[in-house]
Design a protein around this motif. Structure first.
Motif, PDB file in Angstrom:
ATOM      1  N   GLY A 181       0.799  -1.207   0.000  1.00 22.79           N
ATOM      2  CA  GLY A 181       0.000   0.000   0.000  1.00 22.79           C
ATOM      3  C   GLY A 181       0.836   1.264   0.000  1.00 22.79           C
ATOM      4  N   GLY A 182       0.441   2.235  -0.825  1.00 21.75           N
ATOM      5  CA  GLY A 182       1.115   3.522  -0.882  1.00 21.75           C
ATOM      6  C   GLY A 182       2.211   3.615  -1.921  1.00 21.75           C
ATOM      7  N   ASP A 183       2.653   2.492  -2.436  1.00 21.90           N
ATOM      8  CA  ASP A 183       3.745   2.504  -3.415  1.00 21.90           C
ATOM      9  C   ASP A 183       3.263   2.959  -4.783  1.00 21.90           C
ATOM     10  OD1 ASP A 183       5.534   1.593  -1.565  1.00 21.90           O
ATOM     11  OD2 ASP A 183       6.136  -0.189  -2.698  1.00 21.90           O
ATOM     12  N   ASP A 184       4.171   3.622  -5.492  1.00 24.15           N
ATOM     13  CA  ASP A 184       3.985   3.777  -6.921  1.00 24.15           C
ATOM     14  C   ASP A 184       5.283   3.407  -7.603  1.00 24.15           C
ATOM     15  OD1 ASP A 184       2.915   4.452  -9.500  1.00 24.15           O
ATOM     16  OD2 ASP A 184       1.487   5.713  -8.451  1.00 24.15           O
ATOM     17  N   ALA A 185       5.414   3.739  -8.873  1.00 26.46           N
ATOM     18  CA  ALA A 185       6.492   3.174  -9.689  1.00 26.46           C
ATOM     19  C   ALA A 185       7.870   3.363  -9.064  1.00 26.46           C
ATOM     20  CB  ALA A 185       6.459   3.783 -11.087  1.00 26.46           C
ATOM     21  N   GLN A 186       8.135   4.537  -8.502  1.00 26.07           N
ATOM     22  CA  GLN A 186       9.456   4.787  -7.931  1.00 26.07           C
ATOM     23  C   GLN A 186       9.744   3.853  -6.766  1.00 26.07           C
ATOM     24  OE1 GLN A 186       9.585   8.958  -6.971  1.00 26.07           O
ATOM     25  NE2 GLN A 186       9.609   9.619  -9.111  1.00 26.07           N
ATOM     26  N   GLN A 187       8.774   3.685  -5.872  1.00 22.68           N
ATOM     27  CA  GLN A 187       8.969   2.787  -4.732  1.00 22.68           C
ATOM     28  C   GLN A 187       9.029   1.317  -5.180  1.00 22.68           C
ATOM     29  OE1 GLN A 187       6.416   5.172  -4.739  1.00 22.68           O
ATOM     30  NE2 GLN A 187       7.648   6.654  -3.606  1.00 22.68           N
ATOM     31  N   LEU A 214      -3.057  10.457  -7.637  1.00 23.76           N
ATOM     32  CA  LEU A 214      -3.554  11.043  -6.390  1.00 23.76           C
ATOM     33  C   LEU A 214      -2.584  12.071  -5.826  1.00 23.76           C
ATOM     34  CD1 LEU A 214      -4.988   7.871  -4.597  1.00 23.76           C
ATOM     35  CD2 LEU A 214      -6.212   9.547  -5.988  1.00 23.76           C
ATOM     36  N   ARG A 215      -1.283  11.862  -6.060  1.00 25.24           N
ATOM     37  CA  ARG A 215      -0.256  12.767  -5.513  1.00 25.24           C
ATOM     38  C   ARG A 215       0.183  13.825  -6.521  1.00 25.24           C
ATOM     39  NH1 ARG A 215       2.906   7.405  -3.541  1.00 25.24           N
ATOM     40  NH2 ARG A 215       1.530   6.907  -1.788  1.00 25.24           N
ATOM     41  N   ASN A 216      -0.479  13.835  -7.681  1.00 25.02           N
ATOM     42  CA  ASN A 216      -0.159  14.808  -8.716  1.00 25.02           C
ATOM     43  C   ASN A 216       1.309  14.729  -9.153  1.00 25.02           C
ATOM     44  OD1 ASN A 216      -1.102  16.807 -10.480  1.00 25.02           O
ATOM     45  ND2 ASN A 216      -0.322  18.460  -9.162  1.00 25.02           N
ATOM     46  N   GLU A 217       1.815  13.507  -9.247  1.00 29.64           N
ATOM     47  CA  GLU A 217       3.190  13.312  -9.695  1.00 29.64           C
ATOM     48  C   GLU A 217       3.261  13.380 -11.221  1.00 29.64           C
ATOM     49  OE1 GLU A 217       4.510   9.623  -8.048  1.00 29.64           O
ATOM     50  OE2 GLU A 217       4.357  10.324  -5.974  1.00 29.64           O
ATOM     51  N   ASP A 218       4.465  13.562 -11.736  1.00 29.19           N
ATOM     52  CA  ASP A 218       4.675  13.700 -13.172  1.00 29.19           C
ATOM     53  C   ASP A 218       4.382  12.374 -13.871  1.00 29.19           C
ATOM     54  OD1 ASP A 218       5.486  14.269 -15.728  1.00 29.19           O
ATOM     55  OD2 ASP A 218       7.616  14.449 -15.256  1.00 29.19           O
ATOM     56  N   PRO A 219       3.334  12.308 -14.683  1.00 27.27           N
ATOM     57  CA  PRO A 219       3.003  11.036 -15.347  1.00 27.27           C
ATOM     58  C   PRO A 219       4.115  10.536 -16.261  1.00 27.27           C
ATOM     59  CG  PRO A 219       1.148  12.567 -15.466  1.00 27.27           C
ATOM     60  CD  PRO A 219       2.330  13.348 -14.965  1.00 27.27           C
ATOM     61  N   ASP A 220       4.820  11.445 -16.923  1.00 31.69           N
ATOM     62  CA  ASP A 220       5.893  11.028 -17.835  1.00 31.69           C
ATOM     63  C   ASP A 220       7.020  10.331 -17.080  1.00 31.69           C
ATOM     64  OD1 ASP A 220       5.051  12.091 -20.535  1.00 31.69           O
ATOM     65  OD2 ASP A 220       4.962  13.946 -19.377  1.00 31.69           O
ATOM     66  N   ALA A 221       7.358  10.847 -15.893  1.00 31.26           N
ATOM     67  CA  ALA A 221       8.414  10.222 -15.095  1.00 31.26           C
ATOM     68  C   ALA A 221       7.986   8.842 -14.621  1.00 31.26           C
ATOM     69  CB  ALA A 221       8.762  11.113 -13.899  1.00 31.26           C
ATOM     70  N   ASN A 225       9.685   5.103 -15.513  1.00 33.30           N
ATOM     71  CA  ASN A 225      10.029   4.088 -14.512  1.00 33.30           C
ATOM     72  C   ASN A 225       9.403   2.739 -14.873  1.00 33.30           C
ATOM     73  OD1 ASN A 225      11.662   5.442 -12.632  1.00 33.30           O
ATOM     74  ND2 ASN A 225       9.890   6.414 -11.676  1.00 33.30           N
ATOM     75  N   VAL A 226       8.152   2.772 -15.283  1.00 30.39           N
ATOM     76  CA  VAL A 226       7.465   1.532 -15.637  1.00 30.39           C
ATOM     77  C   VAL A 226       8.132   0.892 -16.851  1.00 30.39           C
ATOM     78  CG1 VAL A 226       5.289   0.530 -16.420  1.00 30.39           C
ATOM     79  CG2 VAL A 226       5.280   2.289 -14.640  1.00 30.39           C
ATOM     80  N   GLN A 227       8.468   1.698 -17.837  1.00 26.04           N
ATOM     81  CA  GLN A 227       9.116   1.155 -19.027  1.00 26.04           C
ATOM     82  C   GLN A 227      10.453   0.502 -18.684  1.00 26.04           C
ATOM     83  OE1 GLN A 227       9.132   3.803 -22.378  1.00 26.04           O
ATOM     84  NE2 GLN A 227      10.697   2.652 -23.481  1.00 26.04           N
ATOM     85  N   ASP A 228      11.229   1.150 -17.822  1.00 30.26           N
ATOM     86  CA  ASP A 228      12.514   0.581 -17.397  1.00 30.26           C
ATOM     87  C   ASP A 228      12.295  -0.726 -16.634  1.00 30.26           C
ATOM     88  OD1 ASP A 228      13.726   2.782 -18.536  1.00 30.26           O
ATOM     89  OD2 ASP A 228      14.056   3.830 -16.626  1.00 30.26           O
ATOM     90  N   GLY A 229      11.289  -0.736 -15.765  1.00 35.68           N
ATOM     91  CA  GLY A 229      11.012  -1.941 -14.989  1.00 35.68           C
ATOM     92  C   GLY A 229      10.553  -3.096 -15.863  1.00 35.68           C
ATOM     93  N   VAL A 230       9.700  -2.803 -16.830  1.00 33.59           N
ATOM     94  CA  VAL A 230       9.230  -3.844 -17.743  1.00 33.59           C
ATOM     95  C   VAL A 230      10.400  -4.435 -18.524  1.00 33.59           C
ATOM     96  CG1 VAL A 230       7.875  -4.276 -19.834  1.00 33.59           C
ATOM     97  CG2 VAL A 230       6.878  -2.954 -17.948  1.00 33.59           C
ATOM     98  N   ALA A 231      11.318  -3.569 -18.979  1.00 30.65           N
ATOM     99  CA  ALA A 231      12.476  -4.059 -19.722  1.00 30.65           C
ATOM    100  C   ALA A 231      13.308  -5.017 -18.879  1.00 30.65           C
ATOM    101  CB  ALA A 231      13.329  -2.876 -20.196  1.00 30.65           C
ATOM    102  N   ARG A 232      13.472  -4.703 -17.600  1.00 31.73           N
ATOM    103  CA  ARG A 232      14.239  -5.588 -16.710  1.00 31.73           C
ATOM    104  C   ARG A 232      13.538  -6.921 -16.507  1.00 31.73           C
ATOM    105  NH1 ARG A 232      15.576  -2.277 -11.394  1.00 31.73           N
ATOM    106  NH2 ARG A 232      16.331  -4.357 -10.784  1.00 31.73           N
ATOM    107  N   ILE A 233      12.218  -6.890 -16.380  1.00 34.87           N
ATOM    108  CA  ILE A 233      11.465  -8.135 -16.215  1.00 34.87           C
ATOM    109  C   ILE A 233      11.545  -8.968 -17.487  1.00 34.87           C
ATOM    110  CG2 ILE A 233       9.181  -9.136 -15.821  1.00 34.87           C
ATOM    111  CD1 ILE A 233       8.532  -6.569 -14.184  1.00 34.87           C
ATOM    112  N   GLN A 234      11.368  -8.320 -18.636  1.00 33.24           N
ATOM    113  CA  GLN A 234      11.416  -9.046 -19.905  1.00 33.24           C
ATOM    114  C   GLN A 234      12.776  -9.687 -20.151  1.00 33.24           C
ATOM    115  OE1 GLN A 234       9.956  -5.781 -22.491  1.00 33.24           O
ATOM    116  NE2 GLN A 234       8.386  -7.232 -23.175  1.00 33.24           N
ATOM    117  N   ALA A 235      13.817  -9.063 -19.636  1.00 38.87           N
ATOM    118  CA  ALA A 235      15.166  -9.619 -19.825  1.00 38.87           C
ATOM    119  C   ALA A 235      15.310 -10.989 -19.168  1.00 38.87           C
ATOM    120  CB  ALA A 235      16.209  -8.654 -19.275  1.00 38.87           C
ATOM    121  N   LYS A 260      -4.215  10.997 -18.751  1.00 35.99           N
ATOM    122  CA  LYS A 260      -2.846  10.957 -19.276  1.00 35.99           C
ATOM    123  C   LYS A 260      -2.107   9.716 -18.799  1.00 35.99           C
ATOM    124  CE  LYS A 260       1.334  13.718 -19.863  1.00 35.99           C
ATOM    125  NZ  LYS A 260       2.014  15.014 -19.579  1.00 35.99           N
ATOM    126  N   MET A 261      -2.311   9.343 -17.532  1.00 36.04           N
ATOM    127  CA  MET A 261      -1.623   8.168 -16.995  1.00 36.04           C
ATOM    128  C   MET A 261      -2.099   6.895 -17.701  1.00 36.04           C
ATOM    129  SD  MET A 261       0.681   7.038 -14.961  1.00 36.04           S
ATOM    130  CE  MET A 261       0.974   8.356 -13.781  1.00 36.04           C
TER     131      MET A 261
END
Length: 340
Positions: A181-187, A214-221, A225-235, A260-261
């Motif tokens: 709970g509370g995590d998003d891509a960075q965490q 909910l925290r009004n964080e930068d959707p692009d950032a 993070n998600v794209q980088d994480g997916v690449a690591r999983i796919q590897a 946008k998200m």
């Protein structure tokens, strides 16, 4: 939050059978806490549901079954034989199947219309076809962890596990809950290696994006993070499915960021050639097309799903996984989000 021990419903059955097997079957459960998504920081590992335990037990060899007494033998000649492990496992699977359908008796879980959900899971299909164990990791925040459920049985990973066990009773399928709970891509990126990659999963279902909105964080950032994480999983060779935001009042209060998200998560899926489960659109259809009141699937905090919401989400997702595996076995390549 204090843990308390209690006997699940099948404990009573175990107690009645004490003469044949003097062991009481109990389970330890940690109740769900009533705190907000952003305040939840500790992962809760849900107890294995009865459906999971029973489905795994179905794999017991048939020759474990005890033989019945001859019909012409008087009851006093030989005591009644206790039910075999296989018989008990089959009974538990029947109970699990009944439990799975009971929650939809009042409100049915209908598949959404006109919402593209096709994705391809070649790695999972290959493992199932080869009779090899399959490990699925549900990675995400509080809606993966299961906040809002009345018991661990109703978290979406546990509901999904029960459904897959019913569909593939001979398969060794494990669904691991890695929601916090509370995590998003960075965490999540900080625990991606230890909680996901090191487990060597065959499929990762990554639910992400809600807390950033909910925290009004930068959707692009977040998308990067998600794209980088997916690449690591796919590897690692694992299949990946992304799950976007939930459609709920606290999310729709931020329409621009939410939209946008959702689009960015779809874009990441297209770039990495993976599937995305459009939870936002599926839940929107519950409300707008099926005319279900919000409180049919969202709890009073206006954010998290209730038992029905998690169950229907898991049911539709499970149907998509089963369909994908079937298509691959037939040599049909499922389209990857071409219309999204």
């Amino acid at each position: 939050m204090t843990s308390r021990r209690y006997c699940r419903p099948f404990c009573l059955t175990a107690f009645v059978l004490l003469i044949a097997a003097p062991v009481a079957v109990c389970a330890e459960n940690t109740p769900q806490a009533a705190v907000s998504d952003s305040a939840k920081t500790d992962a809760v590992k849900p107890a294995a549901s009865a459906a999971e335990q029973s489905a795994q037990a179905v794999g017991a060899p048939a020759d474990n079954a005890g033989s019945a007494a001859p019909a012409n033998q008087a009851p006093q000649d030989k005591p009644a034989q206790p039910a075999s492990l296989t018989d008990k496992a089959i009974d538990k699977v029947k109970q699990a199947a009944k439990s799975a359908s009971d929650i939809f008796n009042r409100v049915p879980c209908l598949p959404p219309k006109g919402v593209a959900r096709a994705f391809s899971l070649p790695h999972v299909a290959h493992k199932l076809a080869a009779g090899e164990p399959v490990t699925i990791i549900a990675f995400g925040s509080s809606s993966t962890q299961g906040y809002g459920t009345s018991s661990p049985e109703f978290t979406y990973p546990n509901r999904l596990a029960a459904q897959l066990h019913r569909r593939y009773p001979a398969a060794n399928i494990t669904v691991v809950n890695r929601g916090r709970g509370g995590d998003d891509a960075q965490q999540m990126m900080a625990r991606l290696q230890s909680e996901v990659i090191d487990v060597k999963p065959d499929l990762v279902i990554w639910q992400v994006g809600t807390n950033a909105v909910l925290r009004n964080e930068d959707p692009d950032a977040i998308a990067q993070n998600v794209q980088d994480g997916v690449a690591r999983i796919q590897a690692t060779g694992a299949d990946v499915v992304l799950v976007d935001l939930q459609y709920s009042p606290r999310v729709t209060e931020h329409p621009e960021n939410a939209s946008k998200m959702v689009k960015l998560i779809r874009r990441v899926a297209q770039l990495r050639h993976i599937g995305v489960f459009p939870r936002f659109e599926v839940m929107r259809q519950w409300h707008e097309s099926q005319a279900l009141p919000i409180d049919t699937f969202v709890i009073a905090d206006g954010l998290h799903m209730n038992d029905w919401g998690y169950a229907c989400f898991a049911q539709i997702l499970g149907d998509d996984i089963i369909r994908s595996v079937g298509q691959i076995r037939l040599g049909v390549a499922a389209p990857i989000n071409r219309s999204m």
